[in-house]
Design a protein around this motif. Sequence first.
Motif, PDB file in Angstrom:
ATOM      1  N   LEU A   1       0.844  -1.189   0.000  1.00  0.00           N
ATOM      2  CA  LEU A   1       0.000   0.000   0.000  1.00  0.00           C
ATOM      3  C   LEU A   1       0.879   1.238   0.000  1.00  0.00           C
ATOM      4  CD1 LEU A   1      -2.641  -0.993   2.691  1.00  0.00           C
ATOM      5  CD2 LEU A   1      -2.816  -1.250   0.205  1.00  0.00           C
ATOM      6  N   HIS A   2       0.498   2.235  -0.772  1.00  0.00           N
ATOM      7  CA  HIS A   2       1.196   3.522  -0.782  1.00  0.00           C
ATOM      8  C   HIS A   2       0.256   4.545  -0.170  1.00  0.00           C
ATOM      9  CE1 HIS A   2       3.926   6.649  -1.957  1.00  0.00           C
ATOM     10  NE2 HIS A   2       2.942   7.297  -2.557  1.00  0.00           N
ATOM     11  N   GLU A   3       0.542   4.885   1.084  1.00  0.00           N
ATOM     12  CA  GLU A   3      -0.310   5.807   1.836  1.00  0.00           C
ATOM     13  C   GLU A   3      -1.695   5.203   2.044  1.00  0.00           C
ATOM     14  OE1 GLU A   3       0.997   8.496   3.181  1.00  0.00           O
ATOM     15  OE2 GLU A   3       2.894   8.340   2.120  1.00  0.00           O
ATOM     16  N   GLY A   4      -2.591   6.003   2.553  1.00  0.00           N
ATOM     17  CA  GLY A   4      -3.943   5.541   2.807  1.00  0.00           C
ATOM     18  C   GLY A   4      -4.822   5.719   1.581  1.00  0.00           C
ATOM     19  N   PRO A   5      -6.019   5.184   1.619  1.00  0.00           N
ATOM     20  CA  PRO A   5      -6.923   5.302   0.480  1.00  0.00           C
ATOM     21  C   PRO A   5      -7.557   6.692   0.396  1.00  0.00           C
ATOM     22  CG  PRO A   5      -8.020   4.185   2.264  1.00  0.00           C
ATOM     23  CD  PRO A   5      -6.596   4.396   2.707  1.00  0.00           C
ATOM     24  N   ALA A   6      -8.028   7.032  -0.778  1.00  0.00           N
ATOM     25  CA  ALA A   6      -8.865   8.214  -0.969  1.00  0.00           C
ATOM     26  C   ALA A   6     -10.301   7.704  -1.055  1.00  0.00           C
ATOM     27  CB  ALA A   6      -8.485   8.945  -2.248  1.00  0.00           C
ATOM     28  N   VAL A   7     -11.210   8.410  -0.420  1.00  0.00           N
ATOM     29  CA  VAL A   7     -12.596   7.970  -0.364  1.00  0.00           C
ATOM     30  C   VAL A   7     -13.515   9.137  -0.733  1.00  0.00           C
ATOM     31  CG1 VAL A   7     -14.384   6.988   1.128  1.00  0.00           C
ATOM     32  CG2 VAL A   7     -12.003   6.350   1.473  1.00  0.00           C
ATOM     33  N   THR A   8     -14.524   8.848  -1.536  1.00  0.00           N
ATOM     34  CA  THR A   8     -15.501   9.864  -1.898  1.00  0.00           C
ATOM     35  C   THR A   8     -16.876   9.201  -2.011  1.00  0.00           C
ATOM     36  OG1 THR A   8     -15.953  11.717  -3.396  1.00  0.00           O
ATOM     37  CG2 THR A   8     -15.222   9.640  -4.408  1.00  0.00           C
ATOM     38  N   PHE A   9     -17.886  10.024  -2.155  1.00  0.00           N
ATOM     39  CA  PHE A   9     -19.247   9.535  -2.311  1.00  0.00           C
ATOM     40  C   PHE A   9     -19.805  10.114  -3.603  1.00  0.00           C
ATOM     41  CE2 PHE A   9     -23.864   9.919  -1.400  1.00  0.00           C
ATOM     42  CZ  PHE A   9     -24.138   8.569  -1.240  1.00  0.00           C
ATOM     43  N   ASN A  10     -20.337   9.274  -4.471  1.00  0.00           N
ATOM     44  CA  ASN A  10     -20.822   9.740  -5.771  1.00  0.00           C
ATOM     45  C   ASN A  10     -22.336   9.979  -5.804  1.00  0.00           C
ATOM     46  OD1 ASN A  10     -21.987   7.203  -5.939  1.00  0.00           O
ATOM     47  ND2 ASN A  10     -20.834   6.547  -7.724  1.00  0.00           N
ATOM     48  N   GLY A  11     -22.952  10.021  -4.650  1.00  0.00           N
ATOM     49  CA  GLY A  11     -24.397  10.215  -4.584  1.00  0.00           C
ATOM     50  C   GLY A  11     -25.166   8.912  -4.455  1.00  0.00           C
ATOM     51  N   GLU A  12     -24.489   7.802  -4.762  1.00  0.00           N
ATOM     52  CA  GLU A  12     -25.111   6.488  -4.639  1.00  0.00           C
ATOM     53  C   GLU A  12     -24.300   5.538  -3.771  1.00  0.00           C
ATOM     54  OE1 GLU A  12     -25.979   4.788  -8.431  1.00  0.00           O
ATOM     55  OE2 GLU A  12     -26.942   6.604  -9.170  1.00  0.00           O
ATOM     56  N   SER A  13     -22.981   5.582  -3.910  1.00  0.00           N
ATOM     57  CA  SER A  13     -22.140   4.662  -3.144  1.00  0.00           C
ATOM     58  C   SER A  13     -20.790   5.297  -2.844  1.00  0.00           C
ATOM     59  CB  SER A  13     -21.950   3.339  -3.905  1.00  0.00           C
ATOM     60  OG  SER A  13     -21.414   3.592  -5.180  1.00  0.00           O
ATOM     61  N   VAL A  14     -20.085   4.706  -1.906  1.00  0.00           N
ATOM     62  CA  VAL A  14     -18.739   5.157  -1.544  1.00  0.00           C
ATOM     63  C   VAL A  14     -17.764   4.584  -2.567  1.00  0.00           C
ATOM     64  CG1 VAL A  14     -16.944   5.056   0.227  1.00  0.00           C
ATOM     65  CG2 VAL A  14     -19.342   5.305   0.902  1.00  0.00           C
ATOM     66  N   ILE A  15     -16.896   5.448  -3.093  1.00  0.00           N
ATOM     67  CA  ILE A  15     -15.880   5.064  -4.070  1.00  0.00           C
ATOM     68  C   ILE A  15     -14.517   5.218  -3.405  1.00  0.00           C
ATOM     69  CG2 ILE A  15     -14.894   5.544  -6.342  1.00  0.00           C
ATOM     70  CD1 ILE A  15     -17.831   4.590  -6.390  1.00  0.00           C
ATOM     71  N   VAL A  16     -13.661   4.205  -3.605  1.00  0.00           N
ATOM     72  CA  VAL A  16     -12.343   4.192  -2.973  1.00  0.00           C
ATOM     73  C   VAL A  16     -11.273   4.135  -4.052  1.00  0.00           C
ATOM     74  CG1 VAL A  16     -10.870   2.976  -1.325  1.00  0.00           C
ATOM     75  CG2 VAL A  16     -13.334   2.892  -1.057  1.00  0.00           C
ATOM     76  N   ALA A  17     -10.139   4.784  -3.794  1.00  0.00           N
ATOM     77  CA  ALA A  17      -8.953   4.680  -4.638  1.00  0.00           C
ATOM     78  C   ALA A  17      -7.784   4.311  -3.725  1.00  0.00           C
ATOM     79  CB  ALA A  17      -8.671   5.984  -5.359  1.00  0.00           C
ATOM     80  N   GLN A  18      -7.014   3.301  -4.118  1.00  0.00           N
ATOM     81  CA  GLN A  18      -5.862   2.876  -3.317  1.00  0.00           C
ATOM     82  C   GLN A  18      -4.650   2.733  -4.234  1.00  0.00           C
ATOM     83  OE1 GLN A  18      -5.351   2.174   0.203  1.00  0.00           O
ATOM     84  NE2 GLN A  18      -3.354   2.457  -0.737  1.00  0.00           N
ATOM     85  N   ALA A  19      -3.602   3.471  -3.922  1.00  0.00           N
ATOM     86  CA  ALA A  19      -2.356   3.363  -4.667  1.00  0.00           C
ATOM     87  C   ALA A  19      -1.529   2.217  -4.080  1.00  0.00           C
ATOM     88  CB  ALA A  19      -1.571   4.669  -4.595  1.00  0.00           C
ATOM     89  N   LEU A  20      -0.847   1.500  -4.974  1.00  0.00           N
ATOM     90  CA  LEU A  20       0.029   0.396  -4.572  1.00  0.00           C
ATOM     91  C   LEU A  20       1.347   0.528  -5.335  1.00  0.00           C
ATOM     92  CD1 LEU A  20      -3.008  -1.370  -5.276  1.00  0.00           C
ATOM     93  CD2 LEU A  20      -1.848  -2.434  -3.365  1.00  0.00           C
ATOM     94  N   VAL A  21       2.440   0.153  -4.698  1.00  0.00           N
ATOM     95  CA  VAL A  21       3.745   0.159  -5.337  1.00  0.00           C
ATOM     96  C   VAL A  21       4.365  -1.216  -5.205  1.00  0.00           C
ATOM     97  CG1 VAL A  21       4.200   2.624  -5.069  1.00  0.00           C
ATOM     98  CG2 VAL A  21       4.842   1.067  -3.252  1.00  0.00           C
ATOM     99  N   TRP A  22       5.153  -1.591  -6.203  1.00  0.00           N
ATOM    100  CA  TRP A  22       5.826  -2.881  -6.191  1.00  0.00           C
ATOM    101  C   TRP A  22       6.926  -2.846  -5.148  1.00  0.00           C
ATOM    102  CZ3 TRP A  22       4.790  -7.540  -7.425  1.00  0.00           C
ATOM    103  CH2 TRP A  22       5.788  -8.500  -7.525  1.00  0.00           C
ATOM    104  N   SER A  23       6.957  -3.829  -4.276  1.00  0.00           N
ATOM    105  CA  SER A  23       7.913  -3.822  -3.181  1.00  0.00           C
ATOM    106  C   SER A  23       9.280  -4.353  -3.578  1.00  0.00           C
ATOM    107  CB  SER A  23       7.372  -4.655  -2.014  1.00  0.00           C
ATOM    108  OG  SER A  23       7.315  -6.022  -2.377  1.00  0.00           O
ATOM    109  N   ALA A  24       9.383  -5.006  -4.736  1.00  0.00           N
ATOM    110  CA  ALA A  24      10.653  -5.543  -5.233  1.00  0.00           C
ATOM    111  C   ALA A  24      11.282  -6.532  -4.257  1.00  0.00           C
ATOM    112  CB  ALA A  24      11.619  -4.421  -5.568  1.00  0.00           C
TER     113      ALA A  24
END
Length: 61
Positions: free
Chosen positions: A36-59
């Motif tokens: 995980l890269h930082e925490g998720p971003a969360v928003t509401f589109n008027g119907e449901s909660v939408i999440v965005a999560q960044a991920l980075v390759w740990s190598a």
Amino acid sequence: MSTPPDGLPIYRVLTGRDDATFCLRVSEAIDLGYELHEGPAVTFNGESVIVAQALVWSARS
């Protein structure tokens, strides 16, 4: 493994409805070796909660 499998990028952003399917997608990426890269971003589109999560390759080898 020094690079992600199947030609995946080293940086990814997963987005979707905040549900079990989204959580499974993030979990699968972590199982592949992403972190995980930082925490998720969360928003509401008027119907449901939408999440965005960044991920980075740990190598990790």
